[in-house]
Design a protein around this motif. Structure first.
Motif, PDB file in Angstrom:
ATOM      1  N   ALA A  43       0.847  -1.194   0.000  1.00  0.00           N
ATOM      2  CA  ALA A  43       0.000   0.000   0.000  1.00  0.00           C
ATOM      3  C   ALA A  43       0.880   1.240   0.000  1.00  0.00           C
ATOM      4  N   SER A  44       1.061   1.822  -1.178  1.00  0.00           N
ATOM      5  CA  SER A  44       1.876   3.030  -1.294  1.00  0.00           C
ATOM      6  C   SER A  44       1.060   4.256  -0.887  1.00  0.00           C
ATOM      7  N   ALA A  45       1.761   5.348  -0.649  1.00  0.00           N
ATOM      8  CA  ALA A  45       1.088   6.603  -0.297  1.00  0.00           C
ATOM      9  C   ALA A  45       0.196   7.049  -1.462  1.00  0.00           C
TER      10      ALA A  45
ATOM     11  N   THR B 240       5.882  -5.684  -1.149  1.00  0.00           N
ATOM     12  CA  THR B 240       5.592  -5.761   0.275  1.00  0.00           C
ATOM     13  C   THR B 240       6.869  -5.939   1.087  1.00  0.00           C
ATOM     14  N   MET B 241       7.806  -6.741   0.566  1.00  0.00           N
ATOM     15  CA  MET B 241       9.069  -6.949   1.278  1.00  0.00           C
ATOM     16  C   MET B 241       9.853  -5.644   1.395  1.00  0.00           C
ATOM     17  N   TRP B 242       9.848  -4.838   0.314  1.00  0.00           N
ATOM     18  CA  TRP B 242      10.509  -3.539   0.367  1.00  0.00           C
ATOM     19  C   TRP B 242       9.782  -2.617   1.342  1.00  0.00           C
ATOM     20  N   GLU B 243       8.446  -2.642   1.312  1.00  0.00           N
ATOM     21  CA  GLU B 243       7.663  -1.792   2.202  1.00  0.00           C
ATOM     22  C   GLU B 243       7.955  -2.096   3.672  1.00  0.00           C
TER      23      GLU B 243
ATOM     24  N   SER C 161       1.891   4.236   4.213  1.00  0.00           N
ATOM     25  CA  SER C 161       3.203   4.731   3.782  1.00  0.00           C
ATOM     26  C   SER C 161       3.388   6.228   4.022  1.00  0.00           C
ATOM     27  N   CYS C 162       2.777   6.741   5.091  1.00  0.00           N
ATOM     28  CA  CYS C 162       2.945   8.142   5.483  1.00  0.00           C
ATOM     29  C   CYS C 162       3.419   8.187   6.933  1.00  0.00           C
ATOM     30  N   TYR C 163       4.350   9.099   7.220  1.00  0.00           N
ATOM     31  CA  TYR C 163       4.969   9.138   8.544  1.00  0.00           C
ATOM     32  C   TYR C 163       5.128  10.585   9.012  1.00  0.00           C
TER      33      TYR C 163
ATOM     34  N   TYR D 101       6.091   6.631  -1.937  1.00  0.00           N
ATOM     35  CA  TYR D 101       5.407   5.945  -3.025  1.00  0.00           C
ATOM     36  C   TYR D 101       6.436   5.039  -3.708  1.00  0.00           C
ATOM     37  N   VAL D 102       6.475   3.780  -3.317  1.00  0.00           N
ATOM     38  CA  VAL D 102       7.450   2.792  -3.785  1.00  0.00           C
ATOM     39  C   VAL D 102       8.862   3.297  -3.484  1.00  0.00           C
TER      40      VAL D 102
END
Length: 222
Positions: A57-59, A134-137, A157-159, A171-172
């Motif tokens: 799940a990208s931003a 997903t592994m990269w995420e 994917s937001c911090y 985003y990726v």
């Protein structure tokens, strides 16, 4: 041996990145990478492989716009950076996977030995593998949380880094960071830029081309 494994192939692909930009633009360039052929993977019984189907799940685009808005506050700025070969910064998890290399990637010894279809162990989350995103995420999230960034609830994917007051969207492999201008350099350093460990990032730049949109920062009077 009674072990469940996956077997697949690698191939090279070359594309014109940012082809929508005008000829002569430095960001318009050919990019070549070796990828995993995710639609032709078999298990130890030569049957179609079943993956974890983890999902990533990208931003969202809206999250990027919120970061833009936050970067427009007085004393704030927005910068962005790309992760270098993002997926292969993460290790491949799940089933042990063996891959056949394209002949042009064979060591000279393999050619002399007359090998037919040699395989090697895939240890990195290579592009094309159904679960690589997903592994990269997960790898990225682990590094960010370890440096004090807190995931925003309901915003994938937001911090936000409370001490530095920095907002980050991922985003990726595209990172966008907004917040107090004097804190941005430290924020990128915490992520891994310019130091050993952490994530491997390209040099941060001012807000520009992001998710296909060209961003320009300016001031107007209304």
């Amino acid at each position: 041996m009674g072990e469940e494994i996956h077997m697949g192939r690698l191939f090279g692909i070359c594309v014109l990145k940012n082809s929508e930009l005008l000829p002569g633009d430095k960001r318009r360039k050919y990019k070549y990478r070796v990828v995993f052929q995710g639609n032709r993977v078999i298990d130890q019984n030569w049957e179609a492989a079943i993956f974890q189907d983890l999902g990533s799940a990208s931003a969202s685009m809206e999250a990027g716009k919120v970061a833009d808005c936050y970067g427009c506050l007085p004393g704030h700025s927005t910068q962005q950076a790309d992760a270098e070969q993002a997926y292969v910064q993460a290790d491949l998890t799940g089933k042990v996977t063996w891959v056949a290399l394209p002949p042009d990637q064979w060591p000279e010894a393999w050619v002399k030995e007359g090998r037919q279809r040699p395989v090697v162990r895939l240890i990195k989350a290579l592009y094309g593998h159904p679960d690589s995103g997903t592994m990269w995420e997960r790898h990225c999230d682990k590094e960010l949380v370890a440096q004090g960034s807190v995931p925003l609830e309901h915003w994938p994917s937001c911090y936000f880094h409370d001490k530095l007051k920095l907002m980050l969207t991922v985003y990726v492999d595209d990172f966008k960071m907004s917040g107090p201008t004097e804190n941005l350099a430290e924020g990128w350093s915490l992520l891994g830029y310019g130091r050993q460990g952490g994530l491997t990032l390209d040099p941060p730049t001012e807000s520009a081309l992001y998710l296909g949109c060209k961003h320009e920062t300016g001031t107007t009077t209304v």
